[in-house]
Design an enzyme around this catalytic site. Sequence first.
Site, PDB file in Angstrom:
ATOM      1  N   LYS A 184       6.550  -2.069   1.963  1.00  0.00           N
ATOM      2  CA  LYS A 184       5.359  -1.458   2.571  1.00  0.00           C
ATOM      3  C   LYS A 184       4.177  -2.401   2.392  1.00  0.00           C
ATOM      4  CE  LYS A 184       3.239   3.118   3.060  1.00  0.00           C
ATOM      5  NZ  LYS A 184       3.325   3.190   4.512  1.00  0.00           N
ATOM      6  N   LEU A 230      11.055   1.009   7.161  1.00  0.00           N
ATOM      7  CA  LEU A 230      10.466   1.520   5.927  1.00  0.00           C
ATOM      8  C   LEU A 230      11.177   2.841   5.603  1.00  0.00           C
ATOM      9  CD1 LEU A 230       8.072   1.140   3.867  1.00  0.00           C
ATOM     10  CD2 LEU A 230       7.022   3.029   5.109  1.00  0.00           C
ATOM     11  N   ARG A 289      -7.765 -20.384  -1.730  1.00  0.00           N
ATOM     12  CA  ARG A 289      -6.707 -20.225  -0.731  1.00  0.00           C
ATOM     13  C   ARG A 289      -5.670 -21.340  -0.813  1.00  0.00           C
ATOM     14  NH1 ARG A 289      -4.965 -21.470   4.219  1.00  0.00           N
ATOM     15  NH2 ARG A 289      -4.114 -19.775   5.498  1.00  0.00           N
ATOM     16  N   GLU A 333      12.089   2.253  14.227  1.00  0.00           N
ATOM     17  CA  GLU A 333      11.191   3.313  13.744  1.00  0.00           C
ATOM     18  C   GLU A 333       9.892   3.239  14.539  1.00  0.00           C
ATOM     19  OE1 GLU A 333       9.816   2.602   9.698  1.00  0.00           O
ATOM     20  OE2 GLU A 333       9.927   0.439  10.014  1.00  0.00           O
ATOM     21  N   TYR A 387       0.833  -1.196   0.000  1.00  0.00           N
ATOM     22  CA  TYR A 387       0.000   0.000   0.000  1.00  0.00           C
ATOM     23  C   TYR A 387       0.869   1.249   0.000  1.00  0.00           C
ATOM     24  CZ  TYR A 387       0.978   0.896   4.963  1.00  0.00           C
ATOM     25  OH  TYR A 387       1.600   1.188   6.153  1.00  0.00           O
ATOM     26  N   ARG A 399       8.310   4.030  -4.584  1.00  0.00           N
ATOM     27  CA  ARG A 399       8.323   3.051  -3.493  1.00  0.00           C
ATOM     28  C   ARG A 399       7.253   1.973  -3.714  1.00  0.00           C
ATOM     29  NH1 ARG A 399       7.660   5.226   2.501  1.00  0.00           N
ATOM     30  NH2 ARG A 399       5.507   5.468   1.799  1.00  0.00           N
TER      31      ARG A 399
HETATM   32  N1  PMP Z   1       7.580   3.685   9.045  1.00  0.00           N
HETATM   33  C1  PMP Z   1       6.430   2.998   9.030  1.00  0.00           C
HETATM   34  C2  PMP Z   1       6.388   1.647   9.667  1.00  0.00           C
HETATM   35  C3  PMP Z   1       5.283   3.559   8.433  1.00  0.00           C
HETATM   36  O1  PMP Z   1       4.134   2.874   8.406  1.00  0.00           O
HETATM   37  C4  PMP Z   1       5.363   4.858   7.870  1.00  0.00           C
HETATM   38  C5  PMP Z   1       4.145   5.520   7.297  1.00  0.00           C
HETATM   39  N2  PMP Z   1       3.657   4.864   6.192  1.00  0.00           N
HETATM   40  C6  PMP Z   1       6.584   5.524   7.911  1.00  0.00           C
HETATM   41  C7  PMP Z   1       7.684   4.903   8.492  1.00  0.00           C
HETATM   42  C8  PMP Z   1       6.736   6.888   7.310  1.00  0.00           C
HETATM   43  O2  PMP Z   1       6.754   6.796   5.915  1.00  0.00           O
HETATM   44  P1  PMP Z   1       6.242   8.005   5.008  1.00  0.00           P
HETATM   45  O3  PMP Z   1       7.076   9.189   5.367  1.00  0.00           O
HETATM   46  O4  PMP Z   1       6.484   7.534   3.615  1.00  0.00           O
HETATM   47  O5  PMP Z   1       4.807   8.194   5.338  1.00  0.00           O
END
Ligand code: PMP
Length: 286
Positions: free
Chosen positions: A147, A205, A100, A180, A33, A52
């Site tokens: 993602k 991410l 499935r 993060e 996503y 991305r």
């Molecule tokens: N880390 C994670 C785990 C996230 O879900 C997000 C938000 N999608 C981010 C970092 C920040 O990414 P972005 O700046 O692309 O929103």
Amino acid sequence: MSRIAYVNGRYLPHRQACVHIEDRGFQFADGVYEVIAVRSGGFVDEAPHLKRLHRSLGELTIAPPMSDAALKAVMRETVRRNRVVDGILYIQITRGAAPRDFPFPPGVRPSLIMTARAQRPLDPKILERGATVITVPDIRWARPDIKSVALLPNALGKQRAKEAGAYEAWQVDHDGNVTEGTSSNAWIVTAKNEIVTHPADHGILNGVTRLGVLQVAHEAGLVLVERPFSVAEAKAAGEAFLTSTTNFVVPIVRIDEATVGEGRPGEIVRRLRALYSDFALKGVVR
Ligand code: PMP
């Protein structure tokens, strides 16, 4: 106004917007996503979000459901039909629906859905006073750089933050380093005014906002270091902040029970928020 969702070629009233029960996104979290900020009806950082998205699809060998030109047209139509001026666009692509079974089904068509909604600006109090975070173990799989929609650990962490009255949960790996947040990247500013964030390896991410902040900070001549930092180092830091599409740059003034710096948003965070906001709004595309 009733909301409209895009689902596999059709624009449908939100309540009637459905995917099949055997969609692999539902069965296996076999999908990816993106969330893109909408400002004045245009997209913030559209190109890096699409880049991305393609990287995530590539890592999972899911074929793009349509060309980028077509995808961009649907993105705009979804925002237009929902009359979103300031808000977010959500895009999800899964491997598709099939009986499935674990192996990839041959010849399956990927599912594509999009939704858009208005979002109120961040509570100014959070920016004035700063936000708080708790720390939680990072219990995710080994590829959070993709993602994917497999967000259960993130949801559990965010719920714990909510129950603790905190804004976000910072996830901590086996070495005691902050990877993060559950939906944001984590940063600190050291006593030497170095801006530190986890490197964009398989452990985090690589946030689009993270990339934008790195760029504006570099252009402003600030010192940037991409390296892991521990919870102890974060608690002793002069400043701390988080970045994400929906938050831009938000100061952190408390980590668990520890006050960060003087317990109020610091100079560098304020400056970065201003620089990034400016950069983001200048880069809006319609
Ligand atoms: N880390 C994670 C785990 C996230 O879900 C997000 C938000 N999608 C981010 C970092 C920040 O990414 P972005 O700046 O692309 O929103």
